[in-house]
Structures are given as C-alpha cells and as structure tokens.
Write an enzyme that holds these catalytic residues in place. Structure first.
Site, PDB file in Angstrom:
ATOM      1  N   ILE A   9       6.666  -3.106   0.730  1.00  0.00           N
ATOM      2  CA  ILE A   9       7.893  -3.893   0.556  1.00  0.00           C
ATOM      3  C   ILE A   9       7.141  -4.981  -0.268  1.00  0.00           C
ATOM      4  O   ILE A   9       6.036  -5.521  -0.233  1.00  0.00           O
ATOM      5  CB  ILE A   9       8.383  -4.304   1.872  1.00  0.00           C
ATOM      6  CG1 ILE A   9       7.417  -4.979   2.712  1.00  0.00           C
ATOM      7  CG2 ILE A   9       9.180  -3.242   2.476  1.00  0.00           C
ATOM      8  CD1 ILE A   9       8.158  -5.687   3.725  1.00  0.00           C
ATOM      9  N   PRO A  10       8.040  -5.826  -1.234  1.00  0.00           N
ATOM     10  CA  PRO A  10       7.725  -6.830  -2.174  1.00  0.00           C
ATOM     11  C   PRO A  10       6.642  -7.730  -1.314  1.00  0.00           C
ATOM     12  O   PRO A  10       5.549  -7.975  -1.850  1.00  0.00           O
ATOM     13  CB  PRO A  10       9.000  -7.405  -2.728  1.00  0.00           C
ATOM     14  CG  PRO A  10       9.802  -6.287  -2.600  1.00  0.00           C
ATOM     15  CD  PRO A  10       9.609  -5.602  -1.243  1.00  0.00           C
ATOM     16  N   ASN A  11       6.989  -8.169  -0.194  1.00  0.00           N
ATOM     17  CA  ASN A  11       6.237  -9.305   0.508  1.00  0.00           C
ATOM     18  C   ASN A  11       4.953  -8.808   0.749  1.00  0.00           C
ATOM     19  O   ASN A  11       3.824  -9.512   0.635  1.00  0.00           O
ATOM     20  CB  ASN A  11       7.002  -9.854   1.810  1.00  0.00           C
ATOM     21  CG  ASN A  11       6.389 -10.803   2.422  1.00  0.00           C
ATOM     22  OD1 ASN A  11       6.180 -12.073   1.828  1.00  0.00           O
ATOM     23  ND2 ASN A  11       5.727 -10.551   3.600  1.00  0.00           N
ATOM     24  N   THR A  12       4.686  -7.477   1.419  1.00  0.00           N
ATOM     25  CA  THR A  12       3.599  -7.118   1.810  1.00  0.00           C
ATOM     26  C   THR A  12       2.783  -6.791   0.629  1.00  0.00           C
ATOM     27  O   THR A  12       1.634  -7.307   0.580  1.00  0.00           O
ATOM     28  CB  THR A  12       3.551  -5.616   2.649  1.00  0.00           C
ATOM     29  OG1 THR A  12       4.530  -6.088   3.507  1.00  0.00           O
ATOM     30  CG2 THR A  12       2.547  -5.160   3.089  1.00  0.00           C
ATOM     31  N   ASP A  61     -16.293   6.878  -5.277  1.00  0.00           N
ATOM     32  CA  ASP A  61     -15.591   7.326  -3.840  1.00  0.00           C
ATOM     33  C   ASP A  61     -16.838   7.733  -2.562  1.00  0.00           C
ATOM     34  O   ASP A  61     -17.099   9.083  -2.703  1.00  0.00           O
ATOM     35  CB  ASP A  61     -14.485   8.586  -4.114  1.00  0.00           C
ATOM     36  CG  ASP A  61     -13.457   8.079  -5.046  1.00  0.00           C
ATOM     37  OD1 ASP A  61     -12.964   6.918  -4.873  1.00  0.00           O
ATOM     38  OD2 ASP A  61     -13.090   8.873  -5.915  1.00  0.00           O
ATOM     39  N   LEU A  93      -6.382   0.313  -4.971  1.00  0.00           N
ATOM     40  CA  LEU A  93      -5.763   0.053  -3.634  1.00  0.00           C
ATOM     41  C   LEU A  93      -4.258   0.908  -3.515  1.00  0.00           C
ATOM     42  O   LEU A  93      -3.792   1.072  -2.463  1.00  0.00           O
ATOM     43  CB  LEU A  93      -5.337  -1.356  -3.405  1.00  0.00           C
ATOM     44  CG  LEU A  93      -6.544  -2.174  -3.174  1.00  0.00           C
ATOM     45  CD1 LEU A  93      -5.950  -3.556  -2.565  1.00  0.00           C
ATOM     46  CD2 LEU A  93      -7.487  -1.729  -1.806  1.00  0.00           C
ATOM     47  N   LYS A  94      -3.761   1.393  -4.806  1.00  0.00           N
ATOM     48  CA  LYS A  94      -2.649   2.056  -4.642  1.00  0.00           C
ATOM     49  C   LYS A  94      -1.592   1.495  -3.734  1.00  0.00           C
ATOM     50  O   LYS A  94      -1.068   2.044  -3.112  1.00  0.00           O
ATOM     51  CB  LYS A  94      -2.829   3.484  -4.505  1.00  0.00           C
ATOM     52  CG  LYS A  94      -3.357   4.334  -5.406  1.00  0.00           C
ATOM     53  CD  LYS A  94      -3.350   5.604  -5.497  1.00  0.00           C
ATOM     54  CE  LYS A  94      -3.963   6.361  -6.714  1.00  0.00           C
ATOM     55  NZ  LYS A  94      -5.220   6.305  -6.440  1.00  0.00           N
TER      56      LYS A  94
HETATM   57  O1  C5P Z   1     -13.223  13.054  -8.429  1.00  0.00           O
HETATM   58  P1  C5P Z   1     -12.151  12.857  -9.156  1.00  0.00           P
HETATM   59  O2  C5P Z   1     -12.554  12.845 -10.729  1.00  0.00           O
HETATM   60  O3  C5P Z   1     -11.213  13.925  -9.088  1.00  0.00           O
HETATM   61  O4  C5P Z   1     -11.445  11.322  -8.848  1.00  0.00           O
HETATM   62  C1  C5P Z   1     -10.284  10.899  -9.488  1.00  0.00           C
HETATM   63  C2  C5P Z   1     -10.062   9.581  -8.967  1.00  0.00           C
HETATM   64  O5  C5P Z   1      -8.894   8.956  -9.499  1.00  0.00           O
HETATM   65  C3  C5P Z   1     -10.083   9.584  -7.271  1.00  0.00           C
HETATM   66  O6  C5P Z   1     -10.471   8.173  -7.051  1.00  0.00           O
HETATM   67  C4  C5P Z   1      -8.399   9.441  -6.927  1.00  0.00           C
HETATM   68  O7  C5P Z   1      -8.144   8.604  -6.171  1.00  0.00           O
HETATM   69  C5  C5P Z   1      -7.917   8.591  -8.473  1.00  0.00           C
HETATM   70  N1  C5P Z   1      -6.728   8.937  -8.990  1.00  0.00           N
HETATM   71  C6  C5P Z   1      -6.042  10.173  -9.320  1.00  0.00           C
HETATM   72  N2  C5P Z   1      -4.996  10.541  -9.568  1.00  0.00           N
HETATM   73  C7  C5P Z   1      -3.972   9.379  -9.863  1.00  0.00           C
HETATM   74  C8  C5P Z   1      -4.502   8.077  -9.523  1.00  0.00           C
HETATM   75  C9  C5P Z   1      -5.971   7.891  -8.863  1.00  0.00           C
HETATM   76  O8  C5P Z   1      -6.906  11.173  -9.101  1.00  0.00           O
HETATM   77  N3  C5P Z   1      -2.881   9.334 -10.325  1.00  0.00           N
END
Ligand code: C5P
Length: 225
Positions: free
Chosen positions: A68-71, A12, A63-64
C-alpha cells in the site's frame, strides 16, 4: 571510444565472501558494471550493513516493493541512509503508490517492475490475469509513465513494445548466453537484448556460478561476435 555495454550483476547470495569475490572478479574495463542486491542478500544477516559500506559503485537495490502507498513510502524512507542509485517497485502496487514513492525517492532512480521474467502466458492465466504478456506489459508501462518513473524492468522480448510508450531507461533480466535457463521463462541473449534496445542487462547465475572471470570473458566474447 565506443560506448560501453552496461551490465548489472545480480548479487544473489547470503555469503559476504562470495559477494566480495563477485565484485572483485567482475571488475573490467570493457563493460560498465553495476551491482544488484535483492531480497536474498538484503534480508541476510550482514547484507544491509555490507551494502552501507560500498563506495564508488553503481548500486541497484531490487526490493521489488509491492504494498500500500504508505508502506511503500516508509520503506523508501527507511533505506535513505544507503546510497542507492536504482530501486525497484512493482507497478502493480498501483498509481497512487507509484506517485507517492516518486515524490520522495530523491536522486534514487525509481524502476517500475512490469511482469516477472519467470512468468509466461500460462502463468498469467493461473494468477488470474486475462491479458497476455505483451498487452499486460504495455498497460503497466503506461502506468509507470503516468507516475513519471525513471526506468522500467521487463524482459528483453518486450523492449520494443515498452519503447513505444516509455522513453527512459529500460533494464532487462532473463538474460542467458548458454542453454541453461534455470527458472527464467522469457530469456534473451545479451547481444539480442542490446539489439532490442535494452539500456542495462541484469545477469546473475550465468556470471556468478562457476568461474566468474571466465564467464565475464565469455560474455565479452559473445558481445563482440
Ligand atoms: O540469475 P539470473 O540471471 O536469472 O538473475 C536475474 C535477477 O534479476 C534475479 O536477481 C531476479 O530476482 C531479477 N529479476 C528477474 N526478473 C524480473 C525482475 C528481476 O529475474 N522481472
């Protein structure tokens, strides 16, 4: 040989040099390491291009997707040129979106995100959910199973519940091995997370802030304790 513990390092940052250093300094023979690139890096100026050139690494694109399904489907198609091993979609996108994405995701493993580890029961109420964390996560996991997703992201606190309904890979962020929790609410230590049955841990700041090599060694020491 003992099976290696599996860790995704959360890359990150928007700084390519920093990311290169993270990758260099986390190479080791004790752990199996993969790299997670999320919204920050992939939306940064050079992020996507950098990712397209990485070879021989396990790549997780966080990317989380939540749309909507199409996008959702078009987004996955748009990143087909990248060699992505794992990709996240919010289970809250709905069954139709999950199924449609699973249909076209090919050899990229599709991970269903349950409830963010930065949320607690109070936050859920604020958003308007009337289930508590555990109930909501069980509910979400059943939907992920219905859509035949390949993996789940949840907090390591919920692994036992998730395992009741979901038999594939479980990936857990919200990992802390010191007292600094940052913005995370549902935190667990690496050792406890593996004990609970996590297949992969996601760790960001506890490794990437400060001396990365030292942090990796502290993690290995903690796991060997
Ligand atoms: O720095 P840290 O250990 O908190 O990083 C956790 C990573 O996991 C971050 O990139 C965050 O976006 C991701 N994440 C999260 N919780 C979720 C899904 C993803 O912390 N449920």
């Amino acid at each position: 040989m003992m099976k290696k513990n599996k860790i995704f390092i959360a890359c990150d940052s928007t700084n390519i040099l920093k990311i290169k250093k993270v990758i260099r300094d986390t190479q080791n023979t004790t752990l199996k390491v993969g790299y997670k690139f999320g919204l920050e890096f992939l939306n940064s100026r050079y992020g996507r291009n950098f990712l397209s050139k990485i070879k021989n690494k396990i790549i997780f694109a966080d990317l989380k997707i939540h749309d909507i399904p199409n996008t959702c489907v078009s987004t996955i198609k748009a990143i087909k040129d990248l060699n992505i091993n794992y990709l996240t979609i919010h289970i809250g996108s709905g069954l139709e979106a999950l199924k449609a994405c699973k249909k076209i995701s090919g050899k990229t493993k599709l991970i269903g995100v349950t409830t963010l580890t930065s949320l607690n029961n109070k936050s859920l109420k604020e958003i308007g959910y009337n289930k508590n964390i555990n109930r909501l996560v069980s509910h979400q996991v059943k939907l992920a199973k219905k859509a035949n997703l390949d993996a789940i992201v949840c907090s390591a606190n919920e692994v036992k519940i998730v395992k009741k309904f979901f038999k594939k890979e479980i990936i857990t962020p919200g990992i802390r091995f010191n007292t600094k929790t940052d913005d995370q609410k549902r935190v667990v230590t690496p050792k406890q997370a593996f004990k609970n049955g996590s297949d992969w841990l996601v760790i960001g700041r506890p490794i990437t802030k400060g001396n990365i090599k030292k942090n990796i060694q502290s993690l290995i020491d903690h796991l060997n304790q």
